[in-house]
Scaffold this active site. Structure first.
Site, short mmCIF file in Angstrom:
data_model
loop_
_atom_site.label_atom_id
_atom_site.label_comp_id
_atom_site.label_asym_id
_atom_site.label_seq_id
_atom_site.Cartn_x
_atom_site.Cartn_y
_atom_site.Cartn_z
N HIS A 77 0.82 -1.21 0.00
CA HIS A 77 0.00 0.00 0.00
C HIS A 77 0.86 1.27 0.00
O HIS A 77 2.01 1.25 0.44
CB HIS A 77 -0.95 -0.01 1.19
CG HIS A 77 -2.06 -1.00 1.05
ND1 HIS A 77 -3.11 -1.06 1.93
CD2 HIS A 77 -2.30 -1.95 0.11
CE1 HIS A 77 -3.95 -2.01 1.55
NE2 HIS A 77 -3.46 -2.57 0.45
N GLU A 79 0.78 3.94 1.81
CA GLU A 79 1.23 4.40 3.12
C GLU A 79 2.49 3.67 3.55
O GLU A 79 3.43 4.28 4.07
CB GLU A 79 0.13 4.17 4.18
CG GLU A 79 -1.19 4.84 3.88
CD GLU A 79 -2.18 3.97 3.12
OE1 GLU A 79 -3.39 4.11 3.36
OE2 GLU A 79 -1.75 3.15 2.27
N CYS A 104 -6.37 1.40 5.41
CA CYS A 104 -6.95 0.14 5.84
C CYS A 104 -6.44 -0.21 7.25
O CYS A 104 -5.55 0.46 7.78
CB CYS A 104 -6.59 -0.98 4.85
SG CYS A 104 -4.86 -1.52 4.95
N CYS A 107 -2.55 -0.89 7.37
CA CYS A 107 -1.77 0.34 7.30
C CYS A 107 -1.91 1.15 8.58
O CYS A 107 -0.95 1.77 9.04
CB CYS A 107 -2.18 1.18 6.09
SG CYS A 107 -1.66 0.44 4.52
#
Length: 161
Positions: A77, A79, A104, A107
């Protein structure tokens, strides 16, 4: 006289996250992230994609099917990439994260552990899902402030010529 119609810091950093998302090869969801310290200095940027060395031609981009036949077990992801790409891993404490999609639950755990204290997010299209609820619960419990980004500008135009 100085120019008056310049970008605010918040719009500037969200624009960096949006431009970063444009690097994603994901055909459905392009996410970008930008981490900024208390002095308005960018510490790291990232976008969603496969790990270094994992060919985006050999791994699946599908959203549906058997777990191993979808992108979900393989994509890193935005992040996480921004954190991994960070210039100063020790200096993340009290920093802010600008991200194009609300984080999410996975993360959220990493964001909390990194010391980030504020998240500005552009979209929240998964609100109400289990992942979103878990993420919100952890971020709130850890004192991470989450704020939907609202721009003072309608758009930011990038021209190369």
């Amino acid at each position: 006289m100085k120019r008056e119609n310049y970008l605010s810091w918040n719009s500037y950093f969200m624009a960096v996250a949006i431009v970063s998302a444009m690097r994603s090869k994901d055909p459905n969801t392009q996410v970008g992230a930008c981490i900024v310290n208390e002095e308005n200095k960018i510490l790291g940027i990232g976008y969603n994609g496969f790990p270094i060395g994992c060919s985006d031609d050999e791994f699946p981009w599908e959203r549906e099917g058997g777990f191993l036949d979808t992108k979900y077990p393989y994509v890193v992801h935005a992040e996480v990439n921004a954190l991994v790409n960070s210039f100063d891993k020790k200096g993340l404490k009290n920093s802010s994260l600008y991200v194009t999609l609300f984080p999410c639950h996975e993360c959220a755990k990493i964001i909390i552990q990194s010391g980030i204290k504020k998240i500005y997010y552009l979209n929240d299209c998964y609100a109400g899902t289990d992942s979103h609820c878990a993420s919100s619960k952890m971020l709130n419990s850890a004192g991470v402030v989450c704020e939907r980004f609202v721009s003072e500008e309608d758009s930011v135009l990038v021209k190369f010529k």
